[in-house]
Design a protein around this motif. Structure first.
Motif, PDB file in Angstrom:
ATOM      1  N   TRP A 274       0.779  -1.234   0.371  1.00 46.09           N
ATOM      2  CA  TRP A 274      -0.300   0.186  -0.283  1.00 46.09           C
ATOM      3  C   TRP A 274       0.707   1.098   0.250  1.00 46.09           C
ATOM      4  O   TRP A 274       0.546   2.166  -0.155  1.00 46.09           O
ATOM      5  CB  TRP A 274      -0.865  -0.461   1.060  1.00 46.09           C
ATOM      6  N   ARG A 275       1.826   1.326   0.618  1.00 47.18           N
ATOM      7  CA  ARG A 275       2.669   2.391   0.685  1.00 47.18           C
ATOM      8  C   ARG A 275       3.178   2.939  -0.936  1.00 47.18           C
ATOM      9  O   ARG A 275       3.223   3.778  -1.113  1.00 47.18           O
ATOM     10  CB  ARG A 275       3.879   2.330   1.639  1.00 47.18           C
ATOM     11  N   GLN A 276       3.553   1.403  -0.501  1.00 48.36           N
ATOM     12  CA  GLN A 276       4.208   1.867  -2.322  1.00 48.36           C
ATOM     13  C   GLN A 276       3.099   2.310  -3.788  1.00 48.36           C
ATOM     14  O   GLN A 276       3.027   3.104  -4.438  1.00 48.36           O
ATOM     15  CB  GLN A 276       4.761   0.592  -1.961  1.00 48.36           C
ATOM     16  N   VAL A 277       1.759   1.383  -3.025  1.00 46.80           N
ATOM     17  CA  VAL A 277       1.248   2.491  -4.058  1.00 46.80           C
ATOM     18  C   VAL A 277       0.382   3.539  -3.974  1.00 46.80           C
ATOM     19  O   VAL A 277       0.386   4.525  -5.656  1.00 46.80           O
ATOM     20  CB  VAL A 277      -0.432   1.428  -4.073  1.00 46.80           C
ATOM     21  N   ARG A 278       0.493   4.009  -2.937  1.00 47.67           N
ATOM     22  CA  ARG A 278       0.296   5.430  -3.024  1.00 47.67           C
ATOM     23  C   ARG A 278       1.165   6.583  -2.964  1.00 47.67           C
ATOM     24  O   ARG A 278       1.188   7.414  -3.815  1.00 47.67           O
ATOM     25  CB  ARG A 278       0.397   5.306  -0.972  1.00 47.67           C
ATOM     26  N   ARG A 279       2.562   6.006  -2.734  1.00 49.50           N
ATOM     27  CA  ARG A 279       3.989   6.972  -3.796  1.00 49.50           C
ATOM     28  C   ARG A 279       3.657   6.826  -4.897  1.00 49.50           C
ATOM     29  O   ARG A 279       3.784   7.614  -5.115  1.00 49.50           O
ATOM     30  CB  ARG A 279       4.743   6.210  -3.148  1.00 49.50           C
ATOM     31  N   ASN A 280       2.869   5.463  -5.735  1.00 48.23           N
ATOM     32  CA  ASN A 280       2.993   6.177  -7.134  1.00 48.23           C
ATOM     33  C   ASN A 280       1.666   6.968  -7.610  1.00 48.23           C
ATOM     34  O   ASN A 280       1.808   7.492  -8.376  1.00 48.23           O
ATOM     35  CB  ASN A 280       2.984   4.605  -7.877  1.00 48.23           C
ATOM     36  N   HIS A 281       1.467   6.703  -6.399  1.00 46.08           N
ATOM     37  CA  HIS A 281      -0.335   7.671  -6.020  1.00 46.08           C
ATOM     38  C   HIS A 281      -0.917   7.112  -7.548  1.00 46.08           C
ATOM     39  O   HIS A 281      -2.053   5.876  -7.414  1.00 46.08           O
ATOM     40  CB  HIS A 281      -0.248   9.435  -6.998  1.00 46.08           C
ATOM     41  N   GLY A 282      -0.985   7.158  -8.617  1.00 47.20           N
ATOM     42  CA  GLY A 282      -1.953   7.241 -10.221  1.00 47.20           C
ATOM     43  C   GLY A 282      -3.373   7.517 -10.152  1.00 47.20           C
ATOM     44  O   GLY A 282      -4.455   7.406  -9.379  1.00 47.20           O
ATOM     45  N   ALA A 283      -4.016   6.869 -11.584  1.00 47.24           N
ATOM     46  CA  ALA A 283      -4.836   7.364 -11.432  1.00 47.24           C
ATOM     47  C   ALA A 283      -6.392   6.380 -10.873  1.00 47.24           C
ATOM     48  O   ALA A 283      -5.803   5.105 -10.877  1.00 47.24           O
ATOM     49  CB  ALA A 283      -5.556   7.332 -12.815  1.00 47.24           C
TER      50      ALA A 283
END
Length: 446
Positions: A43-52
């Motif tokens: 989750w931390r990595q996904v949040r860091r990448n943000h994304g649409a």
């Protein structure tokens, strides 16, 4: 992400060791994937990448609230084999130089988290077995490393380069061929099934979900690893033959010492890719020729040096023209902020070029385009006179220039405008980044 979304159960038997040639021990692999620590890191990595957002419209900001309520059920569905991924949202972005559109598949946030959790467990299993000449999407490796390795091979006398273009690689991956290679190291049927479901999840186009029979949608955290797993067979074949090569994702270049060997290798490798891996070759873009004329990851290698390609420069100029368009009605501060963001990213990648000559003219060209924007923005004669006088311009000279029937581009190159809107005005007062300064930082660090 709140810890409330996880089961506090922890797995103390995690195994990441490799057993070359045999499937990894996967007795507890699925449990490791959904373990609290692993999912939290994902989750931390996904949040860091943000994304649409994906097809459900959920943003990264909204996800923690959703996860607190639904994660326990999702986790249980994953363990029971009942979880079904959502379709990906199709997004098309322009390729460099306007050479078409690249298709991206944007998964939902929850699917990005799950895919990232899978990738974090699989990477330590697969990555140690990958070739030393594979650089894409791997820890402590970069496109720059691949480019430098190619230059070293050319310097060592490998004067012929084979460029084989994989036509729409991510869109044409054969699912069966890929899953066979994943199953070589992974024996957990639950995980194999879930990866297969992600491959076949479908894509939403215009509000309608279409099934996918081949391809690995770009945009998901798992896609780069799957791409490397399939093309690792190519790497191993090139190593078996003793070839010098470098690969970054689906871009690769092979170096040999003679044109005759180059043509032979091009034919045999193209046959291997089509016959063994079921991939499609673009014959018009595949060739064997002088290494000094080859292109790889936006760079070329004349005289054993590293330079950006003419295509890369054309793409840069195209983007700068858009950011400095006279018709774009934004403040100069916002325009320069966008310019700095693009210039910083472009130079962060291309500043390893050893070709200094075009950098100073590019800085001059960008400043001239900004002068043109200001001249156009001021519009009326009285406004031009007022603004330039504020900056110390000669009133009579400015009035004469303002009354000339000339366009903003011509006026931007006059002595009067350059004197007032000088280099330091843009770089020191308005904060415009200098390409020259960025290049010097790389090649002559203090």
């Amino acid at each position: 992400m709140s810890s409330d979304m996880y089961n506090p159960e922890r797995d103390s038997k995690a195994k990441t060791g490799r057993t070359s040639g045999y499937p990894a021990s996967t007795e507890d692999m699925f449990e490791r994937i959904v373990a609290r620590e692993n999912v939290h890191r994902a989750w931390r990595q996904v949040r860091r990448n943000h994304g649409a957002p994906g097809v459900d419209g959920m943003t990264c900001e909204e996800f923690p609230t959703y996860a607190r309520t639904h994660w326990q059920q999702i986790r249980q569905d994953l363990l029971d084999g009942k979880y079904r991924p959502s379709a990906v949202r199709r997004v098309e972005i322009p390729k460099p130089n306007g050479s078409g559109m690249r298709k991206l598949g944007i998964p939902t946030v929850i699917d990005r988290v799950i895919q990232q959790a899978i990738a974090q467990v699989l990477n330590p299993i697969f990555d140690p077995e990958f070739s030393e000449s594979s650089f894409g999407f791997r820890p402590k490796r970069s496109a720059h490393d691949a480019v430098r390795e190619v230059r070293e091979y050319i310097s060592a006398g490998y004067s012929t380069a084979i460029e084989v273009d994989l036509a729409k690689y991510f869109d044409t991956v054969n699912h069966d061929v890929l899953m066979v290679r994943v199953a070589r190291r992974i024996s957990d049927k639950r995980l194999l099934k879930l990866i297969g479901l992600y491959l076949r999840a479908g894509v939403e186009i215009g509000g309608r979900v279409e099934s996918i029979r081949e391809g690995v949608p770009q945009g998901g955290p798992l896609s780069p690893l799957l791409a490397n797993i399939l093309l690792d067979d190519l790497d191993k074949e090139l190593e078996r033959r003793g070839h010098r090569f470098a690969r970054y994702a689906d871009d690769f270049i092979i170096l040999v010492k003679s044109p005759r060997a180059g043509e032979r290798v091009k034919r045999s490798i193209s046959d291997f890719l089509e016959r063994k891996l079921k991939l499609k070759i673009n014959p018009e873009k595949s060739k064997a020729g002088k290494a000094s004329q080859a292109k790889f990851l936006g760079f070329c290698f004349p005289g054993n040096t590293i330079r950006w390609t003419s295509d890369a420069l054309a793409d840069f100029k195209h983007r700068i023209r858009k950011l400095t368009a006279r018709s774009w009605s934004v403040s100069m501060a916002d325009r320069i902020a966008k310019l700095n963001e693009y210039i910083r990213g472009w130079m962060g990648y291309f500043s390893i070029s050893q070709y200094w000559t075009p950098i100073e003219p590019l800085d001059q060209w960008i400043r001239r385009r900004l002068r043109m924007c200001l001249w156009k923005q001021w519009r009326f004669v009285r406004t031009k006179v007022r603004e330039l006088k504020k900056l110390g311009g000669d009133a009579k000279a400015i009035v004469r220039l303002a009354f000339k029937n000339r366009g903003p581009w011509w006026c931007s190159d006059t002595r009067e405008v350059q004197f007032v809107l000088h280099n330091n005005y843009f770089h020191k007062q308005l904060g415009l980044l200098s390409m020259r300064a960025l290049w010097v930082q790389v090649h002559y660090p203090s």
